[in-house]
Design an enzyme around this catalytic site. Structure first.
Site, PDB file in Angstrom:
ATOM      1  N   GLU A 123       9.078  -3.886  10.803  1.00 47.61           N
ATOM      2  CA  GLU A 123       9.517  -2.596  10.172  1.00 47.61           C
ATOM      3  C   GLU A 123       9.860  -1.710  11.367  1.00 47.61           C
ATOM      4  O   GLU A 123       9.259  -1.610  12.472  1.00 47.61           O
ATOM      5  CB  GLU A 123       8.564  -1.776   9.590  1.00 47.61           C
ATOM      6  CG  GLU A 123       8.806  -0.598   8.809  1.00 47.61           C
ATOM      7  CD  GLU A 123       7.827   0.166   7.644  1.00 47.61           C
ATOM      8  OE1 GLU A 123       8.116   1.146   7.484  1.00 47.61           O
ATOM      9  OE2 GLU A 123       6.678  -0.786   7.474  1.00 47.61           O
TER      10      GLU A 123
ATOM     11  N   LYS B 290      -0.565  -9.540   3.018  1.00 50.14           N
ATOM     12  CA  LYS B 290      -0.032  -9.065   4.427  1.00 50.14           C
ATOM     13  C   LYS B 290      -1.086  -8.292   5.230  1.00 50.14           C
ATOM     14  O   LYS B 290      -1.759  -7.366   4.523  1.00 50.14           O
ATOM     15  CB  LYS B 290       1.194  -8.168   3.861  1.00 50.14           C
ATOM     16  CG  LYS B 290       2.027  -7.646   5.231  1.00 50.14           C
ATOM     17  CD  LYS B 290       3.395  -7.251   4.778  1.00 50.14           C
ATOM     18  CE  LYS B 290       3.239  -5.678   3.813  1.00 50.14           C
ATOM     19  NZ  LYS B 290       2.927  -4.739   4.541  1.00 50.14           N
TER      20      LYS B 290
ATOM     21  N   ASP C  97       0.763  -1.258   0.067  1.00 53.14           N
ATOM     22  CA  ASP C  97       0.008   0.036  -0.147  1.00 53.14           C
ATOM     23  C   ASP C  97       0.990   1.340   0.049  1.00 53.14           C
ATOM     24  O   ASP C  97       0.184   2.300  -0.117  1.00 53.14           O
ATOM     25  CB  ASP C  97      -0.893   0.047   1.271  1.00 53.14           C
ATOM     26  CG  ASP C  97      -0.330  -0.081   2.511  1.00 53.14           C
ATOM     27  OD1 ASP C  97       0.796  -0.179   2.458  1.00 53.14           O
ATOM     28  OD2 ASP C  97      -1.000  -0.199   3.613  1.00 53.14           O
ATOM     29  N   SER C  98       2.165   1.017  -0.014  1.00 55.67           N
ATOM     30  CA  SER C  98       3.157   2.305   0.059  1.00 55.67           C
ATOM     31  C   SER C  98       2.766   3.076  -1.438  1.00 55.67           C
ATOM     32  O   SER C  98       3.252   4.078  -1.953  1.00 55.67           O
ATOM     33  CB  SER C  98       4.561   1.771  -0.235  1.00 55.67           C
ATOM     34  OG  SER C  98       4.722   0.730  -0.866  1.00 55.67           O
TER      35      SER C  98
ATOM     36  N   ASP D  62      -0.792  -6.460   0.077  1.00 57.91           N
ATOM     37  CA  ASP D  62      -1.211  -5.814   1.184  1.00 57.91           C
ATOM     38  C   ASP D  62      -2.641  -5.816   1.195  1.00 57.91           C
ATOM     39  O   ASP D  62      -3.348  -5.374   0.394  1.00 57.91           O
ATOM     40  CB  ASP D  62      -0.798  -4.385   1.493  1.00 57.91           C
ATOM     41  CG  ASP D  62       0.532  -4.013   2.038  1.00 57.91           C
ATOM     42  OD1 ASP D  62       1.123  -5.156   2.746  1.00 57.91           O
ATOM     43  OD2 ASP D  62       1.405  -3.059   1.930  1.00 57.91           O
TER      44      ASP D  62
ATOM     45  N   GLU E 125      -1.376  -5.817   8.814  1.00 59.28           N
ATOM     46  CA  GLU E 125      -0.556  -5.003   9.841  1.00 59.28           C
ATOM     47  C   GLU E 125      -1.157  -5.046  11.223  1.00 59.28           C
ATOM     48  O   GLU E 125      -2.528  -5.043  11.268  1.00 59.28           O
ATOM     49  CB  GLU E 125      -0.562  -3.617   9.218  1.00 59.28           C
ATOM     50  CG  GLU E 125       0.329  -3.256   8.357  1.00 59.28           C
ATOM     51  CD  GLU E 125       0.429  -1.662   7.827  1.00 59.28           C
ATOM     52  OE1 GLU E 125       0.089  -0.874   8.785  1.00 59.28           O
ATOM     53  OE2 GLU E 125       0.831  -1.523   6.948  1.00 59.28           O
TER      54      GLU E 125
END
Length: 266
Positions: A181, A112, A45-46, A84, A114
């Site tokens: 991270e 993925k 999602d960057s 993501d 978070e």
């Protein structure tokens, strides 16, 4: 490159060979990354920041991740693709399952998510339904407003102890990979040794099983001019993007990147 699978990545961890991962959002860079030997492509999602120009990852939708995952799949030549789940795409169990299915149908081999130990139930349900999960811990950009900015996580014994426990809990729930991270290097190495699944780091030192960077960062491209401490410009001294990608793979495999200057202390 032979097709990379979860078994491939697990074998690399057992052999002590570093795993290489880069973010990727399109077919052309997927092909170039594969040809350079990158084993894992992360449709992150960057893209909200480096492609869309937003100031965070929060505006990104699941449809957008699915679109870019499909693009990456078309250019892929054997790499393992992770997609993501973007902000609030896993707000409920039903949304988690539906949105994960969309990403897997688009071409992802893993999703993925978070968070920390509270993800255990979602991870268990996804694993039971054949969806491999990577748990993203430490600095989780989707929680930037709660964290108060992009700050190192896991400093102090209480935070470190909780993060170690969370990693083990998520592995037990069925997570197949962990991404750390902006975590102190020593803590990241401890977590890597504590779990049997591959651990990938970004700003987490050299003691993890592998490394990931945002593609645009490692090519020396930045909209803001702010370069995170953990980033290295692999285009410097190279005559082509392909050479830069190959240099990244070579340095991660040789464990010369990241250096001590790219990590954080407790």
């Amino acid at each position: 490159m032979p097709n990379v699978t979860l078994s491939t990545l697990q074998s690399l961890k057992l052999k002590g060979e570093k795993i290489t991962m880069l973010t990727c959002y399109d077919a052309t860079f997927a092909q170039a990354s594969c040809q350079a030997g990158v084993e894992v492509l992360l449709v992150g999602d960057s893209l909200g920041m480096v492609l869309q120009g937003n100031d965070s990852t929060l505006p990104v939708t699941n449809d957008e991740i699915a679109y870019h995952t499909a693009c990456v799949k078309r250019g892929n030549e054997g790499a393992f693709i992770i997609a993501d789940l973007p902000f609030m795409a896993d707000a409920t169990i039903e949304q988690t399952l539906t949105n994960s299915a969309q990403l897997m149908r688009a071409g992802a081999h893993m999703v993925k998510v978070e968070g920390a130990a509270w993800l255990a139930e979602s991870i268990r349900l996804l694993a039971e339904r054949g969806v491999p999960v990577c748990a993203h811990m430490g600095l989780t950009p989707q929680s930037v407003n709660i964290l108060g900015g992009y700050k190192v996580q896991g400093r102090g014994e209480a935070q470190a102890r909780q993060m170690r426990a969370d990693a083990i809990a998520l592995e037990q729930a069925g997570a197949c990979m962990i991404l750390l991270e902006c975590v102190p290097s020593e803590l990241a190495a401890e977590i890597t040794q504590a779990v049997k699944i591959p651990v990938i780091g970004i700003g987490a030192g050299s003691g993890t099983d592998g490394q990931v960077l945002v593609l645009h960062d490692m090519l020396g491209l930045s909209l803001t001019g702010r370069v995170p401490k953990f980033v290295k410009n692999f285009m410097a001294g190279q005559d082509s993007i392909q050479s830069a990608l190959a240099a990244y793979v070579s340095e991660v495999k040789a464990a010369t990147f990241p250096g001590a200057e790219h990590g954080f202390s407790a």
